[in-house]
Design an enzyme around this catalytic site. Structure first.
Site, mmCIF file in Angstrom:
data_model
loop_
_atom_site.group_PDB
_atom_site.id
_atom_site.type_symbol
_atom_site.label_atom_id
_atom_site.label_comp_id
_atom_site.label_asym_id
_atom_site.label_seq_id
_atom_site.Cartn_x
_atom_site.Cartn_y
_atom_site.Cartn_z
ATOM 1 N N LYS A 87 18.273 -24.271 30.328
ATOM 2 C CA LYS A 87 17.376 -23.385 29.576
ATOM 3 C C LYS A 87 16.749 -22.381 30.543
ATOM 4 C CE LYS A 87 14.087 -24.121 25.792
ATOM 5 N NZ LYS A 87 13.091 -25.066 25.280
HETATM 6 C C1 E4P Z 1 11.910 -24.126 22.134
HETATM 7 O O1 E4P Z 1 12.872 -24.571 22.694
HETATM 8 C C2 E4P Z 1 10.523 -24.487 22.441
HETATM 9 O O2 E4P Z 1 10.524 -25.725 23.131
HETATM 10 C C3 E4P Z 1 9.666 -24.711 21.245
HETATM 11 O O3 E4P Z 1 10.377 -24.606 20.051
HETATM 12 C C4 E4P Z 1 8.336 -24.039 21.283
HETATM 13 O O4 E4P Z 1 7.648 -24.417 20.129
HETATM 14 P P1 E4P Z 1 6.065 -24.273 19.991
HETATM 15 O O5 E4P Z 1 5.750 -22.841 19.678
HETATM 16 O O6 E4P Z 1 5.725 -25.187 18.853
HETATM 17 O O7 E4P Z 1 5.462 -24.707 21.306
#
Ligand code: E4P
Length: 218
Positions: A87
């Site tokens: 990522k």
């Molecule tokens: C994506 O991979 C992120 O980990 C995540 O969806 C962020 O979500 P949030 O806005 O609830 O922190």
């Protein structure tokens, strides 16, 4: 449509896996910190534990923000387990690193995407997944779902194979609307998946079936 769970909590991951509909896991440094996972070795071990708990892809995020650092961390993460997807943040060095990994056949998830232009760049760099954060756009009174539609149209126009991973999903309506738009994947909390089970007519209908069965089968 693939369902990923957005957590580093092993119990929740196992619960979603046991339901039989889970296709993978996304994590981020905040989610790891929330579970109290700190220190390089513990973090790598936790990624391994997650990989062993699910059948699908597990996104593991680099911490470096420069190209060389991202390449070094990403290669270490990718070598950890075949299910790992590296990522990378949507910044210039993240795009360069995405292209580097895609040329090497290492799968990537470009994260923190908030515009169609960013999603276009991620696809051109060969990202396996692009993660538009729809919940966080909704949080600032912007239409997160509109962004998902724009990306869908752009990718379809040119046949980009990058999968749209709708992230920051917060509830069941987000899941359903992403499915209507044609998002390839969604990632959200366990409640956004288990919430799809619920309907009061299912509960009352089942109660009636069981009551009628009991009447004739004492
Ligand atoms: C994506 O991979 C992120 O980990 C995540 O969806 C962020 O979500 P949030 O806005 O609830 O922190």
């Amino acid at each position: 449509m693939k369902f990923f769970i957005d957590t580093a909590n092993l119990e929740q991951i196992k619960e979603a896996q046991a339901l039989g509909v889970l296709d993978g896991v996304t994590t981020n440094p905040s989610l790891m910190a929330k579970e109290g996972i700190t220190g390089a070795e513990n973090i790598l071990q936790h990624y391994l534990d997650i990989c062993n708990a699910v059948d699908g892809d597990v996104s593991a995020e680099v911490i470096a923000t420069d190209f060389e650092g991202m390449v070094q961390q990403g290669e270490e993460l990718a070598a950890l387990h075949p299910q790992i997807v590296v990522k990378l943040p949507m910044i210039a060095d993240g795009v360069k690193a995405c292209k580097y990994f895609s040329d090497k056949g290492i799968r990537t998830n470009v994260t923190l995407v908030f515009s169609a232009g960013q999603a276009l760049l991620a696809a051109k760099a060969g990202a396996t997944y692009v993660s538009p954060f729809l919940g966080r756009l909704d949080d600032i009174s912007t239409d997160g779902l509109h962004l998902i539609s724009e990306i869908r149209q752009i990718y379809d126009n040119y046949g980009f194979e990058t999968q749209i991973l709708s992230a920051s999903v917060r509830n069941t309506m987000h899941v359903i609307n992403c499915a209507k738009i044609g998002s390839d994947v969604m990632t959200g909390p366990l409640s956004s998946i288990t919430g799809l089970l619920k309907h009061p007519l299912t509960d009352s209908g089942l109660a009636q079936f069981l009551a009628d069965y009991s009447k004739g089968n004492q």
